[in-house]
Design a protein around this motif. Sequence first.
Motif, PDB file in Angstrom:
ATOM      1  N   GLU A  16     -50.581  25.856  49.445  1.00  0.00           N
ATOM      2  CA  GLU A  16     -49.255  25.760  48.921  1.00  0.00           C
ATOM      3  C   GLU A  16     -49.232  26.223  47.501  1.00  0.00           C
ATOM      4  OE1 GLU A  16     -47.421  21.976  49.471  1.00  0.00           O
ATOM      5  OE2 GLU A  16     -47.328  22.328  51.670  1.00  0.00           O
TER       6      GLU A  16
ATOM      7  N   LYS B 101     -46.692  26.670  44.509  1.00  0.00           N
ATOM      8  CA  LYS B 101     -45.416  25.882  44.094  1.00  0.00           C
ATOM      9  C   LYS B 101     -45.039  26.562  42.664  1.00  0.00           C
ATOM     10  CE  LYS B 101     -43.423  21.459  43.367  1.00  0.00           C
ATOM     11  NZ  LYS B 101     -43.529  19.924  43.517  1.00  0.00           N
TER      12      LYS B 101
ATOM     13  N   SER C 101     -35.580  34.188  49.669  1.00  0.00           N
ATOM     14  CA  SER C 101     -34.446  33.270  50.329  1.00  0.00           C
ATOM     15  C   SER C 101     -33.059  33.478  49.468  1.00  0.00           C
ATOM     16  CB  SER C 101     -34.957  31.784  50.165  1.00  0.00           C
ATOM     17  OG  SER C 101     -33.969  30.819  50.524  1.00  0.00           O
TER      18      SER C 101
ATOM     19  N   ALA D  62     -29.844  30.302  51.272  1.00  0.00           N
ATOM     20  CA  ALA D  62     -31.018  29.717  51.870  1.00  0.00           C
ATOM     21  C   ALA D  62     -31.381  30.496  53.271  1.00  0.00           C
ATOM     22  CB  ALA D  62     -31.048  28.300  52.129  1.00  0.00           C
TER      23      ALA D  62
ATOM     24  N   SER E  34     -44.406  30.300  55.452  1.00  0.00           N
ATOM     25  CA  SER E  34     -43.166  29.544  55.407  1.00  0.00           C
ATOM     26  C   SER E  34     -42.882  29.038  54.034  1.00  0.00           C
ATOM     27  CB  SER E  34     -43.331  27.862  56.175  1.00  0.00           C
ATOM     28  OG  SER E  34     -44.274  27.377  55.546  1.00  0.00           O
TER      29      SER E  34
ATOM     30  N   LYS F  11     -39.937  26.580  51.344  1.00  0.00           N
ATOM     31  CA  LYS F  11     -39.084  25.571  51.552  1.00  0.00           C
ATOM     32  C   LYS F  11     -38.653  25.187  49.906  1.00  0.00           C
ATOM     33  CE  LYS F  11     -42.770  21.876  51.365  1.00  0.00           C
ATOM     34  NZ  LYS F  11     -43.228  20.509  51.988  1.00  0.00           N
ATOM     35  N   ARG F  12     -37.765  24.574  49.913  1.00  0.00           N
ATOM     36  CA  ARG F  12     -37.148  24.128  48.699  1.00  0.00           C
ATOM     37  C   ARG F  12     -36.850  22.578  48.442  1.00  0.00           C
ATOM     38  NH1 ARG F  12     -31.927  27.496  47.134  1.00  0.00           N
ATOM     39  NH2 ARG F  12     -33.040  28.987  47.824  1.00  0.00           N
ATOM     40  N   THR F  13     -37.484  22.012  47.347  1.00  0.00           N
ATOM     41  CA  THR F  13     -37.466  20.605  47.233  1.00  0.00           C
ATOM     42  C   THR F  13     -36.788  20.254  45.941  1.00  0.00           C
ATOM     43  OG1 THR F  13     -39.602  20.796  46.033  1.00  0.00           O
ATOM     44  CG2 THR F  13     -39.755  20.536  48.416  1.00  0.00           C
TER      45      THR F  13
ATOM     46  N   PHE G  12     -39.766  25.319  44.493  1.00  0.00           N
ATOM     47  CA  PHE G  12     -39.886  26.332  45.435  1.00  0.00           C
ATOM     48  C   PHE G  12     -41.348  26.441  45.793  1.00  0.00           C
ATOM     49  CE2 PHE G  12     -36.567  27.390  42.520  1.00  0.00           C
ATOM     50  CZ  PHE G  12     -35.373  27.341  43.314  1.00  0.00           C
ATOM     51  N   GLU G  13     -41.786  26.361  47.113  1.00  0.00           N
ATOM     52  CA  GLU G  13     -43.215  26.355  47.572  1.00  0.00           C
ATOM     53  C   GLU G  13     -43.088  27.446  48.794  1.00  0.00           C
ATOM     54  OE1 GLU G  13     -44.068  22.437  49.068  1.00  0.00           O
ATOM     55  OE2 GLU G  13     -43.860  21.497  47.318  1.00  0.00           O
TER      56      GLU G  13
ATOM     57  N   SER H 159     -45.837  28.520  51.729  1.00  0.00           N
ATOM     58  CA  SER H 159     -47.149  27.794  52.385  1.00  0.00           C
ATOM     59  C   SER H 159     -47.724  28.887  53.096  1.00  0.00           C
ATOM     60  CB  SER H 159     -46.765  26.742  53.354  1.00  0.00           C
ATOM     61  OG  SER H 159     -46.143  25.725  52.521  1.00  0.00           O
TER      62      SER H 159
END
Length: 1118
Positions: free
Chosen positions: A811, A813, A844, A848, A865, A867-869, A874-875, A877
């Motif tokens: 991952e 980040k 993205s 999104a 993949s 994802k946003r946290t 922003f990660e 993977s």
Amino acid sequence: MRRSLQSLWRANLLLCLGLFLHCGEATVNTEVPTGPLYRVVGSKLSISCNVSGFTSASTKKDFEFRVKKPGKQLLDNIVSSSDPDFSYSSYKRLLEKKLIALTHVSSNSVLFEIHSLQKSDEGDYECSVINADSGYYGAYSASTSVKVIDNSLSVSSPASTLQSFNEGDAFTSTCQASSNTVQHTHLSLTWFLLREDEENARPIISVDRYFTLRPGQGYEGRYKAGSIRLDKIGDVMYRLSMAQLELSDHGRVFCQAQEWIQDPDRSWYPIAQKDAQETVLHVEAREVVPDTSPPVVRISLQPTTLQVGQTLSINCNVNTQSSEERFFSVAWSRGGVELARIGPTGVLSVGHEYSVREEELRVARISDKDFHLRLQPVRIEDQGEYTCRAWPQQRGQDGAFIQGAAQDSTPQRIVISATESGLSLEMQNDTSVNEGDGLKLTCKVHGYKGQLSITWQHKPTATSNAAFTTVISLSQEGVVIEKLESQKVKATRPATDTFTLELDEAKPSDSGVYQCAVSEWENNRKTNSRSQTATVTVLPADSFVKVNLISRNSRVTVGENVELMCRVRGVHVPITVTWSLQRDASIDNILTVYSNGAISWSAGQHRYQLNVEKTGNEFIHHLLISGASHREAGRYQCSVSYNAYKTSSYQLAVQVQNPVSSLVLTSSPALTTYIDHDIEIKCSITSEPSASSRYSVTWLHEQEAERKIIVSSDQDAKVTFGPQIDPSQRQRISVKRTKGPSFELSIRQAWISDNGVYLCEVAEWLQDPRGEWYQLSSVSRTTNLTVTEPVSSLVLTSSPALTTYIDHDIEIKCSITSEPSASSRYSVTWLHEQEAERKIIVSSDQDAKVTFGPQIDPSQRQRISVKRTKGPSFELSIRQTWISDNGVYLCEVAEWLQDPRGEWYQLSSVSTTTNLTVTEPEQKLSVVTEDLELNMSRSQDFTIPCHITEQSSDQSGFQVTWFRQSETERKPRPVFTAYRNSTLQDWFRKGKQLRYGHPLPNQFSLTVLKPGPEDSGQYFCEVEEWLPSPSHGWRKGTMKKSGIFTVYVYPEGDAKATSEPECPLGTWIGVLVAVIICTMLVILLLVLKICRSKVSGEKKTDLWAEQHPLNTKPSAED
């Protein structure tokens, strides 16, 4: 509680208002033909796509076409009317070759075409319209199914080359047409004729898909007469029958079949068309055997003496061989003047002198040799010598007749005597009249006994060879029996001996010679005729009437006077004068002064003054225009009329000009502001304004060489927005007028799109004498507006470096450490840089929406993949990493803000990098490397061990190869290989001498049976370790070599000679006991291993040589 109720009431009110506004919106509907559409391979596919319901129906819409192939879930992009990069590569090539096309039929419809369908084109075709409005209401896409079937249409005709026929022969041809299409279809069939001098074939006869027969153009008469037929014989056979061929049928004849299918919308569509083999049809003209002897022409008259009113009969006989097969033209003449002629095909033509007596002539061919002419009644001028002339006619290959030498008969004289009558005529001498006056001619009759009939005739001039034409005729009963419809003419008989001809309004074309032809009748028989002529000259009006229009000042300024003068000369009778004004294409009558002095006004009387004066032989009509305005500008003309004559002057242009404007404007040359700030642009009038002046102002916006009207205010301060300003944006714009006067344009919450040059265009308006406002030339000033974005304060952090092993997940980040805005959105793009090459992995957007880069293979996308946290962070993977994942990863983040109109705009982007290192796990492979040496005789076997002492993984696989190098060889050569999939390879093909052993997972051996001295040398094994990888299958690890195993094999005699002294018997017994014990231990270990394998349920393969036949070289998979 009260506040909650108020909030609930407010929400319900907004919901109802939204529903009310939505009810006013148009519902968009997209339509394509209902499927399935069946089309054949190689044919043309056309799909129309129409859209309705948009608020802007006249705006050109953009469309996109996609297709979903059978067995696939995703749609393929075919073509877009707006985006040239929309198409997938396979379709882009077809578009470049123009095999696929998308054409706009109108602003709301397009036509999609595939010029040659293939089987692979079958699928569901979707048409989408690109929505340019702010909301979505209705269906913006529609789809239809296309089925591609084989072309089973078959058309054939019997093989035929050239067929020759004579003119008049019969011709038949057959054609077979059938189809094996599973769907319900109809056939139509047409026979065509392609002539040598024509490019396109013309249809002879056809049967359409409704089984209706239709003759082709030019064949209707022959079809109605039954000379052309089309019959269906059986299920697939059609027959063309032509009873009598003509020369025009010469050419290539073929049949063409079309297959029609009925689409779900009940319309018929042709899906296939084929032509049968052509038949060359040669039609020759009917052959006539030429007769070299000239024809003999005879004339016979009975009787040769006649009285006026009787019938003249002339018979012409043409005597020649085979007259029934020959063609002739025959003519009758009197004194060299031709009466009539009959052509080779029976067509009659009357001579020029007798054209007015065409009804009195009758001609007929009564046999192959005899031709008859009858003239009734005869006149005195019909006496003289009559001759009959004949020309032989021969038809050429093209059907045209070729005329031969003429043959004349001997002349025959006819004597015509008048009946006893003193009939005579008297007309006035030559006369002349003016154009427009009445014309009256009188014809007096003397010495008549019976009833009289009269015919008034006219020809243009006395010297003209033209024949007389009948103007009007009166029968003996006084009834008009013939009259020219185009003239106002009247014939009367005011007295028994007087006839008159009257024309109400004479014209120059009425000039010429007039003839009065009177006939005397007894017992309904014409007994005598007389004629008399008179010359009439009609003087054209332009020869004596002159009209001229002049003015002293035809170019004036608004408010000045204009005087026009119409001068009329050459008229001595009361006249009517009409004044007219032409503006653009329309003509308006101002006033008319009639010959009796009356005046009729058609325009504002108070603007015009009229005066008439007479000087010498001319009249001058004055028209004064007081206080001219733009309404009085145009082309003036005066027209003069009397009786039926009318003439006009040339048009005189009167120009009414505006005064010169002295308007002076000033404005700020440049302004700068930020997004979402209000701006005011001002322009002022610095010149001295007039107290009665009004002003109109127009604000324009110029950007990238495109200029559009923002808003305008007319002289009455009525505000109108430009057509290109969206209604939803008009609330941001306002204009106002202040003292000075000054004009201000206000734009609230400015956007980036508001950048550009703003023009303030002001026009001054003044009032003319009619009270109407008119505009002077406009003056403009410009202001350059710059709207800038706020500066992004985005700060990113990420790990500078990461390390992982192959097949591990990782991952990466990156986080925003600056203070984020509550209304901000972010778009992130992950890039991979390796060996100076950078590619987009995934991105993205601010909504999104995730999009993979074009260089990322679809099979690899499941490993990636994003994802946003919270943070936000922003990660990226990556699952089951591999060596190719090494490199620098860039996290590029852009901040998005929303402008006042609700649209998002991007600030400058910020990026940070992370260096990823993917390494292989530690290699632990270890092999026994101890060197051994063995001396032995050829009767003994020897085993080369290969023991693995340590391995990297419990699931490792091994490939073992034994090598041998003799004393004479420079490098070792492979002897035997055991691959990891249990495939064995004998490099020297000594399968019976070698035995492979694999007693334990980490122990391998190779035994050489009955070796010879040639098997001496240095042996060693080479082990390759293979490790399993979930993502990449088996991968090759490290490789290790064992120690050297040196073997010397001696012949038996030499072995004994060089062997050590014999061992005592006790030594041999001890060795034997040790061997037996070792053997028992090995058997015990094998039994335990077999039992354990059965308990675990795993299927193991015995690796002893007897159960492993030596295989050939392994496959490429190993």
